[in-house]
Motif scaffolding. Sequence first.
Motif, short mmCIF file in Angstrom:
data_model
loop_
_atom_site.label_atom_id
_atom_site.label_comp_id
_atom_site.label_asym_id
_atom_site.label_seq_id
_atom_site.Cartn_x
_atom_site.Cartn_y
_atom_site.Cartn_z
N ARG A 1 35.18 -6.47 -12.64
CA ARG A 1 33.77 -6.34 -12.28
C ARG A 1 32.99 -5.67 -13.42
N ARG A 2 33.56 -4.62 -14.01
CA ARG A 2 32.89 -3.95 -15.13
C ARG A 2 32.75 -4.90 -16.32
N LEU A 3 33.79 -5.66 -16.61
CA LEU A 3 33.74 -6.62 -17.72
C LEU A 3 32.63 -7.65 -17.46
N ALA A 4 32.55 -8.15 -16.24
CA ALA A 4 31.50 -9.11 -15.89
C ALA A 4 30.11 -8.47 -16.03
N ASN A 5 29.99 -7.21 -15.64
CA ASN A 5 28.71 -6.50 -15.78
C ASN A 5 28.32 -6.36 -17.24
N TRP A 6 29.29 -5.98 -18.11
CA TRP A 6 29.01 -5.83 -19.53
C TRP A 6 28.58 -7.17 -20.12
N THR A 7 29.29 -8.22 -19.75
CA THR A 7 28.96 -9.55 -20.26
C THR A 7 27.54 -9.94 -19.85
N ALA A 8 27.21 -9.75 -18.58
CA ALA A 8 25.87 -10.09 -18.08
C ALA A 8 24.80 -9.21 -18.73
N GLN A 9 25.10 -7.94 -18.88
CA GLN A 9 24.15 -6.99 -19.43
C GLN A 9 23.77 -7.34 -20.87
N LEU A 10 24.74 -7.83 -21.62
CA LEU A 10 24.51 -8.11 -23.04
C LEU A 10 24.14 -9.57 -23.32
N ASP A 11 24.18 -10.39 -22.29
CA ASP A 11 23.89 -11.81 -22.46
C ASP A 11 22.47 -12.01 -23.00
N GLY A 12 22.38 -12.64 -24.15
CA GLY A 12 21.09 -12.93 -24.75
C GLY A 12 20.47 -11.78 -25.53
N VAL A 13 21.12 -10.61 -25.55
CA VAL A 13 20.59 -9.47 -26.30
C VAL A 13 21.16 -9.54 -27.71
N GLU A 14 20.31 -9.82 -28.67
CA GLU A 14 20.74 -9.98 -30.05
C GLU A 14 20.61 -8.70 -30.87
N ASP A 15 19.62 -7.87 -30.56
CA ASP A 15 19.35 -6.66 -31.33
C ASP A 15 20.51 -5.66 -31.16
N SER A 16 21.13 -5.29 -32.27
CA SER A 16 22.31 -4.42 -32.24
C SER A 16 22.01 -3.05 -31.64
N GLN A 17 20.87 -2.48 -31.96
CA GLN A 17 20.53 -1.16 -31.43
C GLN A 17 20.35 -1.23 -29.91
N THR A 18 19.70 -2.26 -29.43
CA THR A 18 19.52 -2.43 -27.98
C THR A 18 20.86 -2.64 -27.31
N ARG A 19 21.72 -3.45 -27.92
CA ARG A 19 23.05 -3.69 -27.35
C ARG A 19 23.83 -2.38 -27.21
N LEU A 20 23.83 -1.56 -28.27
CA LEU A 20 24.57 -0.31 -28.22
C LEU A 20 23.97 0.63 -27.17
N ARG A 21 22.66 0.69 -27.13
CA ARG A 21 21.98 1.53 -26.14
C ARG A 21 22.36 1.10 -24.72
N LEU A 22 22.36 -0.19 -24.47
CA LEU A 22 22.72 -0.71 -23.14
C LEU A 22 24.18 -0.37 -22.79
N LEU A 23 25.07 -0.55 -23.75
CA LEU A 23 26.48 -0.24 -23.52
C LEU A 23 26.69 1.23 -23.19
N LEU A 24 26.09 2.09 -24.00
CA LEU A 24 26.30 3.53 -23.82
C LEU A 24 25.65 4.03 -22.54
N ALA A 25 24.40 3.71 -22.35
CA ALA A 25 23.70 4.17 -21.14
C ALA A 25 24.32 3.54 -19.89
N GLY A 26 24.75 2.30 -20.00
CA GLY A 26 25.36 1.61 -18.86
C GLY A 26 26.67 2.23 -18.41
N ALA A 27 27.36 2.87 -19.34
CA ALA A 27 28.64 3.51 -18.99
C ALA A 27 28.43 4.67 -18.03
N LEU A 28 27.25 5.26 -18.08
CA LEU A 28 26.93 6.42 -17.25
C LEU A 28 25.91 6.06 -16.17
#
Length: 191
Positions: A61-88
Motif C-alpha cells: 500500500r505504501r509503495l502504491a501511495n509513493w508511486t501515485a504521489q510521484l506520478d507526473g511530478v518531474e521537478d526533483s525538489q518537489t519529488r523529494l519534498r513529497l517523499l520526505l513530508a509524505g513519510a511523516l
Amino acid sequence: MQEKINRILHAAERLLATYGVDGIRLKDIAAEAGVSIGLIQHHFGSRDAVVREMLVSASRRRLANWTAQLDGVEDSQTRLRLLLAGALSSRERCILWTESCAAASRHDFLQPLVSQTNDEWRRWVLETLERGRVDGTFNLHASAPDTARILVALVDGLMVAVAADDAGTSTESASTLLLMAAAPHVGLDVL
C-alpha cells in the motif's frame, strides 16, 4: 471473501498500533475484524502469519501511495519534498513503522519485511536524488546512496519522535524539521 481478509489485515494493523506485535492476539484480531478465530486460522494459519501478511500488505500500500504521489511530478525538489513530508503523513503511520522496526529486532520472520520496505523507500529517495543531481537541482555533499541513507535515518528518528509524542512533536513540526535538516544535504538553503 477478500473483503473479510482485508478486514482482518486492517484490524491487525490497528491493533499493532495500539498493542505492538507482541500484544496482538488472534481473538483480538477476530473481534476487531468481526470474524471468527477459525476463519483467521483457515486463511492464515497463525498469528505470526497474519502479522507477516499485514506488513506485506501495508508495504504494498505504501509503495502504491509513493508511486501515485510521484506520478507526473518531474521537478526533483518537489519529488523529494513529497517523499520526505509524505513519510511523516500521520501519527498512526509513524507508530506502525516504529512498532514494526522494534518487532523486527525481536522476530526473525519480520526482519526481511521491514528491510524490504525500507529498501523500497530508500530506492525512491535515491532515484530522486540522482535525478536532481543530473538535472542540476541538487548539489549533494555526499554520494547519492549515502545521502539517501542519511535522509532515511532522519525520517526514522522523526517518526520515533512523532510516535512517542516526544515534546509534543506533531507530524507537521516533524515534517518542517525534516525538510530543514535535509536541505543542506542536497545543497539547498530551503527544501
